[in-house]
Design a protein around this motif. Sequence first.
Motif, PDB file in Angstrom:
ATOM      1  N   ASN A 282     -10.658   3.882 -33.796  1.00  0.00           N
ATOM      2  CA  ASN A 282     -10.698   4.304 -32.393  1.00  0.00           C
ATOM      3  C   ASN A 282     -11.992   5.071 -32.146  1.00  0.00           C
ATOM      4  O   ASN A 282     -12.161   6.201 -32.599  1.00  0.00           O
ATOM      5  CB  ASN A 282      -9.480   5.180 -32.073  1.00  0.00           C
ATOM      6  N   HIS A 283     -12.918   4.442 -31.430  1.00  0.00           N
ATOM      7  CA  HIS A 283     -14.195   5.074 -31.129  1.00  0.00           C
ATOM      8  C   HIS A 283     -14.150   5.915 -29.852  1.00  0.00           C
ATOM      9  O   HIS A 283     -15.106   6.626 -29.552  1.00  0.00           O
ATOM     10  CB  HIS A 283     -15.289   4.010 -30.950  1.00  0.00           C
ATOM     11  N   LYS A 284     -13.049   5.846 -29.107  1.00  0.00           N
ATOM     12  CA  LYS A 284     -13.003   6.482 -27.795  1.00  0.00           C
ATOM     13  C   LYS A 284     -12.190   7.774 -27.758  1.00  0.00           C
ATOM     14  O   LYS A 284     -12.373   8.592 -26.853  1.00  0.00           O
ATOM     15  CB  LYS A 284     -12.425   5.502 -26.767  1.00  0.00           C
ATOM     16  N   ALA A 285     -11.299   7.968 -28.714  1.00  0.00           N
ATOM     17  CA  ALA A 285     -10.458   9.168 -28.696  1.00  0.00           C
ATOM     18  C   ALA A 285     -10.111   9.564 -30.123  1.00  0.00           C
ATOM     19  O   ALA A 285     -10.022   8.718 -31.011  1.00  0.00           O
ATOM     20  CB  ALA A 285      -9.181   8.912 -27.890  1.00  0.00           C
ATOM     21  N   GLY A 286      -9.937  10.879 -30.338  1.00  0.00           N
ATOM     22  CA  GLY A 286      -9.526  11.361 -31.643  1.00  0.00           C
ATOM     23  C   GLY A 286     -10.692  11.723 -32.549  1.00  0.00           C
ATOM     24  O   GLY A 286     -11.863  11.698 -32.150  1.00  0.00           O
ATOM     25  N   LEU A 287     -10.369  12.042 -33.804  1.00  0.00           N
ATOM     26  CA  LEU A 287     -11.364  12.537 -34.747  1.00  0.00           C
ATOM     27  C   LEU A 287     -12.496  11.540 -34.998  1.00  0.00           C
ATOM     28  O   LEU A 287     -13.648  11.939 -35.198  1.00  0.00           O
ATOM     29  CB  LEU A 287     -10.689  12.872 -36.082  1.00  0.00           C
ATOM     30  N   LEU A 295     -18.430   7.640 -41.032  1.00  0.00           N
ATOM     31  CA  LEU A 295     -19.182   7.366 -42.255  1.00  0.00           C
ATOM     32  C   LEU A 295     -18.471   7.928 -43.474  1.00  0.00           C
ATOM     33  O   LEU A 295     -18.460   7.315 -44.550  1.00  0.00           O
ATOM     34  CB  LEU A 295     -20.593   7.948 -42.141  1.00  0.00           C
ATOM     35  N   ALA A 296     -17.858   9.098 -43.311  1.00  0.00           N
ATOM     36  CA  ALA A 296     -17.104   9.695 -44.420  1.00  0.00           C
ATOM     37  C   ALA A 296     -15.902   8.824 -44.789  1.00  0.00           C
ATOM     38  O   ALA A 296     -15.601   8.622 -45.977  1.00  0.00           O
ATOM     39  CB  ALA A 296     -16.660  11.100 -44.042  1.00  0.00           C
ATOM     40  N   LEU A 297     -15.226   8.316 -43.758  1.00  0.00           N
ATOM     41  CA  LEU A 297     -14.094   7.425 -44.009  1.00  0.00           C
ATOM     42  C   LEU A 297     -14.543   6.172 -44.745  1.00  0.00           C
ATOM     43  O   LEU A 297     -13.927   5.736 -45.725  1.00  0.00           O
ATOM     44  CB  LEU A 297     -13.432   7.040 -42.684  1.00  0.00           C
ATOM     45  N   GLN A 298     -15.656   5.616 -44.288  1.00  0.00           N
ATOM     46  CA  GLN A 298     -16.183   4.414 -44.941  1.00  0.00           C
ATOM     47  C   GLN A 298     -16.503   4.679 -46.406  1.00  0.00           C
ATOM     48  O   GLN A 298     -16.195   3.874 -47.281  1.00  0.00           O
ATOM     49  CB  GLN A 298     -17.433   3.944 -44.207  1.00  0.00           C
ATOM     50  N   ALA A 299     -17.130   5.824 -46.665  1.00  0.00           N
ATOM     51  CA  ALA A 299     -17.494   6.156 -48.041  1.00  0.00           C
ATOM     52  C   ALA A 299     -16.266   6.428 -48.909  1.00  0.00           C
ATOM     53  O   ALA A 299     -16.266   6.151 -50.111  1.00  0.00           O
ATOM     54  CB  ALA A 299     -18.427   7.368 -48.044  1.00  0.00           C
ATOM     55  N   ALA A 300     -15.203   6.965 -48.281  1.00  0.00           N
ATOM     56  CA  ALA A 300     -14.026   7.370 -49.047  1.00  0.00           C
ATOM     57  C   ALA A 300     -13.079   6.208 -49.346  1.00  0.00           C
ATOM     58  O   ALA A 300     -12.308   6.265 -50.311  1.00  0.00           O
ATOM     59  CB  ALA A 300     -13.270   8.465 -48.292  1.00  0.00           C
TER      60      ALA A 300
END
Length: 327
Positions: A282-287, A295-300
Amino acid sequence: MKHLARFTKKALLVSVLLAIPWSPAFTKSTITVALIGEADTFDPMISTKDIVSQVTQHFVETLYTFDSSWNVAPLLAVDLPEISNGGTVYRIAIRDGITFHDGSDMDSGDVVASLNRWLEVAARGRGIADRVASIEATGPLEVTITMNAPYSPLLSLLAFSNSAAVIYPEEIISDSIDNIIGTGPYTIGEYVPDQYLQLVRFDDYVSRSEPSNGHAGARQQTPDEIRIIPVADPNTRVEGLVSGQFDFADALPAESLERVADSDVAEPVLLRPFGWPIWAINHKAGLLTDKNLRLALQAALPIDDMLYAALGSEEFFLVDAPLFPDG
């Protein structure tokens, strides 16, 4: 089968298993096919579901289809269209001698009526309806599509088997078609909801003469009858296959590969590539509106570990970086 998936910078190809009878000389007059469920409509214009496409391709056809390399190829059309006026006018010759299942002959009036309905009711058709200036019969076996401006995806859209621009007799065209009449190699014999769909050979079918090539070229009518059975549980599909109850079973669990391979009645098949599962953010709402957190999510994300956990073997997936990975 294979799936392509992309996690921002990584693409994943994931194989899915199906199985067929082991003998290359398999010539049963009736084959029984176990699919993952039941088509909720036999009108592929109004549905994008794979199960609808799988079933309906046996009895309805489009002007164009895809060959084994995913090139657009003619099916009910004689050849690829003659394109003029800067890419806005498509003259399409229609094959002569094509018969609908009700015995009527297909002509340009049927094609025009069907394509106009496609623009009105199909998701793919509605998506381009404002780009189409007109669809006209310019001869008994010729249709001309005029676009408002050049639009290169048109032929690909006409070739899809879901939300499909299938050709029906003009006389049955309406918003909702209950009695599906097509031109395909099989017709609907008997349908018992939740039990089976019987497809029987259409004796007046006129196949193309070119060699079979993906969905293009000659279409064979090897069995007299195809009996399609909805079997939602994947393990039931496996057991029915190896016991000889089913002649073909689709979308089998990855862990059943060895069991099917060791069977003396069936042969496993992996189709590659198949699809593209996506990690949706979700690019429009939330963290995750914060790019650094994305990027952190992608790396993790342990993508390889996730695929091993889901599929158990590198036989069924490939982690690849490009947007268009190998295959």
